[in-house]
Design a protein around this motif. Structure first.
Motif, PDB file in Angstrom:
ATOM      1  N   GLY A  80      -1.890 -24.586   2.382  1.00 45.82           N
ATOM      2  CA  GLY A  80      -2.766 -26.011   3.311  1.00 45.82           C
ATOM      3  C   GLY A  80      -4.109 -26.036   4.294  1.00 45.82           C
TER       4      GLY A  80
ATOM      5  N   TYR B 155      -4.622 -31.351   5.786  1.00 49.34           N
ATOM      6  CA  TYR B 155      -5.639 -31.964   5.382  1.00 49.34           C
ATOM      7  C   TYR B 155      -5.876 -33.517   6.044  1.00 49.34           C
ATOM      8  CZ  TYR B 155      -4.617 -28.623   0.832  1.00 49.34           C
ATOM      9  OH  TYR B 155      -4.625 -27.738   0.248  1.00 49.34           O
TER      10      TYR B 155
ATOM     11  N   ARG C 129      -5.207 -33.349  -4.205  1.00 52.31           N
ATOM     12  CA  ARG C 129      -4.522 -31.824  -3.747  1.00 52.31           C
ATOM     13  C   ARG C 129      -3.220 -31.678  -4.504  1.00 52.31           C
ATOM     14  NH1 ARG C 129       1.001 -32.046  -1.433  1.00 52.31           N
ATOM     15  NH2 ARG C 129       0.588 -29.734   0.000  1.00 52.31           N
TER      16      ARG C 129
ATOM     17  N   TYR D  22       0.170 -30.992   3.648  1.00 49.17           N
ATOM     18  CA  TYR D  22      -0.594 -31.985   2.872  1.00 49.17           C
ATOM     19  C   TYR D  22      -1.544 -32.388   4.712  1.00 49.17           C
ATOM     20  CZ  TYR D  22      -2.726 -36.192   2.233  1.00 49.17           C
ATOM     21  OH  TYR D  22      -3.974 -37.083   1.736  1.00 49.17           O
TER      22      TYR D  22
ATOM     23  N   ALA E  41      -2.493 -37.327  -2.532  1.00 47.44           N
ATOM     24  CA  ALA E  41      -1.805 -35.911  -2.564  1.00 47.44           C
ATOM     25  C   ALA E  41      -1.048 -37.052  -3.276  1.00 47.44           C
ATOM     26  CB  ALA E  41      -1.506 -34.682  -1.887  1.00 47.44           C
TER      27      ALA E  41
ATOM     28  N   VAL F 111       2.941 -35.393   8.242  1.00 46.47           N
ATOM     29  CA  VAL F 111       1.689 -35.853   7.700  1.00 46.47           C
ATOM     30  C   VAL F 111       1.273 -37.604   8.201  1.00 46.47           C
ATOM     31  CG1 VAL F 111       2.038 -37.189   5.412  1.00 46.47           C
ATOM     32  CG2 VAL F 111       2.735 -34.951   6.052  1.00 46.47           C
TER      33      VAL F 111
ATOM     34  N   GLU G  49       2.969 -24.134  -0.285  1.00 45.05           N
ATOM     35  CA  GLU G  49       3.502 -25.274   0.326  1.00 45.05           C
ATOM     36  C   GLU G  49       4.185 -24.909   0.932  1.00 45.05           C
ATOM     37  OE1 GLU G  49       5.641 -28.118   1.822  1.00 45.05           O
ATOM     38  OE2 GLU G  49       5.592 -27.697   0.096  1.00 45.05           O
TER      39      GLU G  49
ATOM     40  N   ASP H 207      -0.125 -28.663  -5.210  1.00 42.44           N
ATOM     41  CA  ASP H 207       0.368 -27.634  -4.612  1.00 42.44           C
ATOM     42  C   ASP H 207       0.883 -26.566  -5.966  1.00 42.44           C
ATOM     43  OD1 ASP H 207       2.430 -29.673  -4.937  1.00 42.44           O
ATOM     44  OD2 ASP H 207       2.841 -29.232  -2.834  1.00 42.44           O
TER      45      ASP H 207
ATOM     46  N   GLU I 120       5.680 -31.505   4.776  1.00 46.54           N
ATOM     47  CA  GLU I 120       4.156 -31.003   4.233  1.00 46.54           C
ATOM     48  C   GLU I 120       3.089 -30.744   4.869  1.00 46.54           C
ATOM     49  OE1 GLU I 120       2.968 -31.387   1.714  1.00 46.54           O
ATOM     50  OE2 GLU I 120       4.339 -31.908   0.075  1.00 46.54           O
TER      51      GLU I 120
ATOM     52  N   HIS J 137       4.077 -36.276  -3.891  1.00 42.52           N
ATOM     53  CA  HIS J 137       4.806 -35.920  -4.337  1.00 42.52           C
ATOM     54  C   HIS J 137       6.209 -36.578  -4.962  1.00 42.52           C
ATOM     55  CE1 HIS J 137       7.929 -32.541  -3.968  1.00 42.52           C
ATOM     56  NE2 HIS J 137       7.131 -32.428  -3.025  1.00 42.52           N
TER      57      HIS J 137
ATOM     58  N   MET K 237      -0.458 -39.493   1.435  1.00 46.16           N
ATOM     59  CA  MET K 237       0.170 -39.677  -0.120  1.00 46.16           C
ATOM     60  C   MET K 237       1.456 -39.917  -0.206  1.00 46.16           C
ATOM     61  SD  MET K 237       3.000 -36.399   0.822  1.00 46.16           S
ATOM     62  CE  MET K 237       1.893 -34.784  -0.393  1.00 46.16           C
TER      63      MET K 237
END
Ligand SMILES: [Zn+2]
Ligand SMILES: [Zn+2]
Length: 403
Positions: A146, A342, A78, A339, A165, A303, A140, A80, A337, A167, A350
């Motif tokens: 997401g 997901y 993924r 994410y 993912a 997350v 995001e 963003d 986040e 960052h 991540m």
């Protein structure tokens, strides 16, 4: 765990291909759900690679699927695409041409890395089994793009087994990555409060109810919640970010509007903090003869990085970047986040990608108006993402994948 021998070279070459694309995206930033130009550019790139491409997911999202034609697990990656409503002050040649909009969180870099990863994996297709899903999500930064991507089936066709993912982290060294198993980011909630008083002349405060003084006490009261009510081993942050009231120096206004953010990691602490905030507001306003309005806005959940997936990234990182380039964080990030959504569906993790060049000891931070993604990190991001796909497929195949 085996990685194709030419992986790093292919990643470096792919990085050179996407370097101008990263700058192009940086020059033309678009905020959440408005990433039209960006998603068109992504679509064209993926189509040229021969991927199966779906557009219009979560409005501006794009999904590309690479099918190896062999049975095996499906790994989803993924990125963003959205920028922030910030006026860029970098003065760079590739600075934003869109007034008041800027890629200040490195999502231009994330997008370029994922395009580069698609390019690299197409070249290494013969080493792949199963499928790879490349997901480019909108919004995001507060728009929960997401969440919408997941609801609109980005992980469902083919069914993804693992999702990864990254960052970027401007303060970490270039070529390094950072990992955190378990909780990786905070629950982030927003609040708005209005202290309602009664307006009058500034020379006769006795004739009104001064919401400025009362709101100041509310802010002060809120600050004792974390220090006096949250256990010392639990983590919480309450920040009042805006305080607006009044228009004239000699008038007492009728209201003060406050807004802020609450960050927590534990649902019980979160509830406790929310309750205490309401109590402080209710009783402080009551004590001074004022009234109030209050609203909480639930933000992104934390997350939660799957420990097995984190271990995979670590192994890939040790192979590609070296043992000394892997950092394990003791504490989660206080940031939010999306994410996280997901990870509510399937396991994954991540990782953080370092951007700081050797000679730079005080880099511009994320969301700063002088931040720019360091293109030299593209090759590391691409190598890691591609490596994680191979490692994930071997790991999942060993455990028995979803067909
Ligand atoms: Zn951001
Ligand atoms: Zn970001």
């Amino acid at each position: 765990m085996r990685l194709p021998s030419g992986l790093q070279k292919i990643a470096a070459k792919s990085a050179e291909i996407v370097r101008p694309i990263r700058r192009d995206i940086h020059t033309h930033p678009e905020v959440g759900y408005k990433e039209k130009r960006t998603s068109a550019l992504i679509t064209e790139f993926l189509k040229e690679l021969g991927l199966e491409v779906r557009t219009g997911i979560a409005r501006t999202g794009v999904v590309g699927v690479l099918r190896s034609g062999r049975k095996g697990p499906t790994i989803a990656l993924r990125a963003d695409m959205d920028a922030l409503p910030i006026q860029e002050e970098t003065g760079l040649a590739h600075a934003s041409v869109n007034d008041g909009v800027m890629h200040a969180c490195g999502h231009d870099g994330h997008t370029a890395i994922l395009l580069g990863t698609a390019n690299a994996l197409v070249q290494m297709k013969k080493h792949l089994v199963g499928n790879v899903i490349f997901m480019f999500q909108p919004a995001e930064e507060g728009g929960a793009g997401g969440k919408r991507m997941c609801e609109e089936g980005c992980l469902d066709d083919p069914k993804a087994d693992l999702v990864f993912a990254l960052h970027c982290r401007p303060q970490e060294p270039l070529g390094h990555i950072g990992l955190k198993a378990g909780i990786g980011s905070s629950q982030s909630d927003m609040f708005k409060m209005t202290v309602l008083g009664r307006d009058c002349h500034g020379s006769r405060p006795d004739m009104g109810t001064d919401p400025i003084v009362i709101a100041a006490r509310v802010v002060d009261g809120l600050q004792s919640i974390v220090s006096r009510e949250v256990a010392p081993f639990d983590i919480a942050v309450i920040t009042v970010g805006t305080f607006h009231g009044g228009t004239a120096s000699n008038q007492i206004p009728d209201k003060v509007e406050l807004s802020g953010t609450v960050r927590t990691f534990n649902p019980e602490v979160r509830e406790k903090v929310k309750k205490a905030m309401r109590r402080v507001l209710t009783n402080t306003t009551k004590a001074h003869g004022a009234s109030y309005k209050m609203r909480f806005y639930d933000g992104y959940p934390p997350v939660i990085n799957d420990p097995g997936a984190v271990e995979l990234i670590r192994q890939v990182g040790e192979k590609l970047l070296g043992k000394d380039s892997i950092q394990t964080y003791e504490y989660p990030s206080m940031g939010a986040e999306d994410y996280a959504y997901y990870l509510h569906r399937i396991p994954g993790a991540m990782f953080q990608l370092g951007l700081a060049a050797k000679d730079c000891d005080d880099p511009h931070k994320l969301h700063a108006n002088r931040f720019d993604f360091n293109d030299d990190a593209l090759q590391y991001g691409i190598a890691m993402m591609a490596g994680v796909v191979f490692a994930g497929q071997q790991y999942k195949a060993g455990k028995g994948s979803r067909k």
